[in-house]
Design a protein around this motif. Sequence first.
Motif, mmCIF file in Angstrom:
data_model
loop_
_atom_site.group_PDB
_atom_site.id
_atom_site.type_symbol
_atom_site.label_atom_id
_atom_site.label_comp_id
_atom_site.label_asym_id
_atom_site.label_seq_id
_atom_site.Cartn_x
_atom_site.Cartn_y
_atom_site.Cartn_z
ATOM 1 N N TRP A 139 0.819 -1.208 0.000
ATOM 2 C CA TRP A 139 0.000 0.000 0.000
ATOM 3 C C TRP A 139 0.859 1.267 0.000
ATOM 4 C CZ3 TRP A 139 -5.512 0.262 0.285
ATOM 5 C CH2 TRP A 139 -6.136 -0.987 0.290
ATOM 6 N N ALA A 140 2.030 1.222 0.616
ATOM 7 C CA ALA A 140 2.904 2.394 0.638
ATOM 8 C C ALA A 140 3.629 2.599 -0.681
ATOM 9 C CB ALA A 140 3.931 2.256 1.768
ATOM 10 N N MET A 142 2.238 2.175 -3.751
ATOM 11 C CA MET A 142 1.321 2.501 -4.838
ATOM 12 C C MET A 142 0.509 3.726 -4.425
ATOM 13 S SD MET A 142 0.126 -1.364 -5.887
ATOM 14 C CE MET A 142 -0.456 -0.833 -7.486
ATOM 15 N N ASP A 143 0.608 4.781 -5.220
ATOM 16 C CA ASP A 143 -0.029 6.044 -4.845
ATOM 17 C C ASP A 143 -1.474 6.158 -5.316
ATOM 18 O OD1 ASP A 143 0.411 6.229 -7.530
ATOM 19 O OD2 ASP A 143 1.601 8.073 -7.457
ATOM 20 N N ARG A 144 -2.090 5.053 -5.672
ATOM 21 C CA ARG A 144 -3.498 5.113 -6.087
ATOM 22 C C ARG A 144 -4.441 5.194 -4.895
ATOM 23 N NH1 ARG A 144 -4.254 -0.489 -9.144
ATOM 24 N NH2 ARG A 144 -2.297 0.269 -10.067
ATOM 25 N N THR A 145 -3.917 5.018 -3.672
ATOM 26 C CA THR A 145 -4.722 5.131 -2.458
ATOM 27 C C THR A 145 -4.097 6.186 -1.545
ATOM 28 O OG1 THR A 145 -3.529 3.547 -1.064
ATOM 29 C CG2 THR A 145 -5.113 2.644 -2.667
ATOM 30 N N PRO A 146 -4.842 6.713 -0.580
ATOM 31 C CA PRO A 146 -4.256 7.697 0.348
ATOM 32 C C PRO A 146 -3.120 7.142 1.180
ATOM 33 C CG PRO A 146 -6.658 7.768 0.436
ATOM 34 C CD PRO A 146 -6.304 6.580 -0.378
ATOM 35 N N PHE A 147 -3.070 5.825 1.389
ATOM 36 C CA PHE A 147 -1.983 5.257 2.175
ATOM 37 C C PHE A 147 -0.669 5.194 1.396
ATOM 38 C CE2 PHE A 147 -5.829 3.281 4.070
ATOM 39 C CZ PHE A 147 -5.711 3.840 5.333
ATOM 40 N N PRO A 179 -3.858 -6.912 -1.203
ATOM 41 C CA PRO A 179 -3.186 -5.989 -2.139
ATOM 42 C C PRO A 179 -4.126 -4.860 -2.556
ATOM 43 C CG PRO A 179 -2.863 -8.284 -2.792
ATOM 44 C CD PRO A 179 -3.904 -8.287 -1.718
ATOM 45 N N PRO A 180 -3.589 -3.670 -2.815
ATOM 46 C CA PRO A 180 -4.437 -2.514 -3.135
ATOM 47 C C PRO A 180 -4.906 -2.496 -4.588
ATOM 48 C CG PRO A 180 -2.152 -1.844 -3.115
ATOM 49 C CD PRO A 180 -2.165 -3.297 -2.714
ATOM 50 N N ALA A 205 2.209 -6.338 5.580
ATOM 51 C CA ALA A 205 0.910 -5.716 5.815
ATOM 52 C C ALA A 205 0.957 -4.254 5.386
ATOM 53 C CB ALA A 205 0.523 -5.820 7.283
ATOM 54 N N GLY A 206 -0.181 -3.735 4.975
ATOM 55 C CA GLY A 206 -0.217 -2.370 4.481
ATOM 56 C C GLY A 206 -0.091 -1.311 5.547
ATOM 57 N N LEU A 207 -0.592 -1.599 6.767
ATOM 58 C CA LEU A 207 -0.651 -0.572 7.810
ATOM 59 C C LEU A 207 -0.136 -1.099 9.139
ATOM 60 C CD1 LEU A 207 -4.238 0.908 7.235
ATOM 61 C CD2 LEU A 207 -2.083 1.709 6.268
#
Length: 260
Positions: A139-140, A142-147, A179-180, A205-207
């Motif tokens: 998640w960190a 890929m800038d397609r999400t706020p995370f 995955p995002p 993990a993403g977060l």
Amino acid sequence: MSVDVTDLRSFYDSPLGQVSCRLVGRVMAALWPDLRGLSLLGLGYPGPYLPALGASPERILVFMPAAQGAMRWPAEGPSATTLADPLMMPLADGSIDRLLVIHALETAEDPAEFLHEVARLLSPPGRALIVCPNRRGLWARMDRTPFGQGQPFSRSQLRRLMQRTQLTPERWAEALYLPPFRGRFLLSGAAMWERGGAALSLPFAGLHVVEVVKSVHRPVLVRQRRRARVREPILLPVPAACDPGWEPQRRSLTSLRPDP
């Protein structure tokens, strides 16, 4: 740099945002199952996650960074939202029992000063739940999400950052092994991804979801300043320009003696 509030709203209105909110909300509810009689402050963009927390707190406030923009919460009834500077929040010392931080730490101009402000607001037995992107997660990257915006952190980086404040990590959890991606088939198996990742303790993990407690007593760290060598010019007297035809008069040593 903060994420714009319209982008945050669009993400959480999407299927991927709704699934991620539900998965992260389950981790939050497991850490904070009961908030009755406590004051709660949500900092960043906490609106989608507040309904997932246990029993209703006595008082809820929502502070959103001025650079991000604010959105009304809750949708019905009196609004509890206000714009605020994350480094200078308009509350007295020790006035908050529980503080939820999401979409705030990774975009803070000075993360250490931000956590100092979080510690200032917490009451002596107060606790904060800090959610931020994992440096090793997808998640960190890929800038397609706020995370995927701002600065992600590893667990060791968060520990070193909290050592500079009055916050002590007590419980660690991870979320978003999913995955995002926006595929419908992938989203339908989101719960399976979370169970498998948590059971195997996978590192991607993403977060990070960290519960920290305010330390009443802590050693004061003395900052050692580096001494830099500064070169200063030395001013020497320079003889004034004289007439080229002028010649100094020389006297013998005897002429300098006083007359008898």
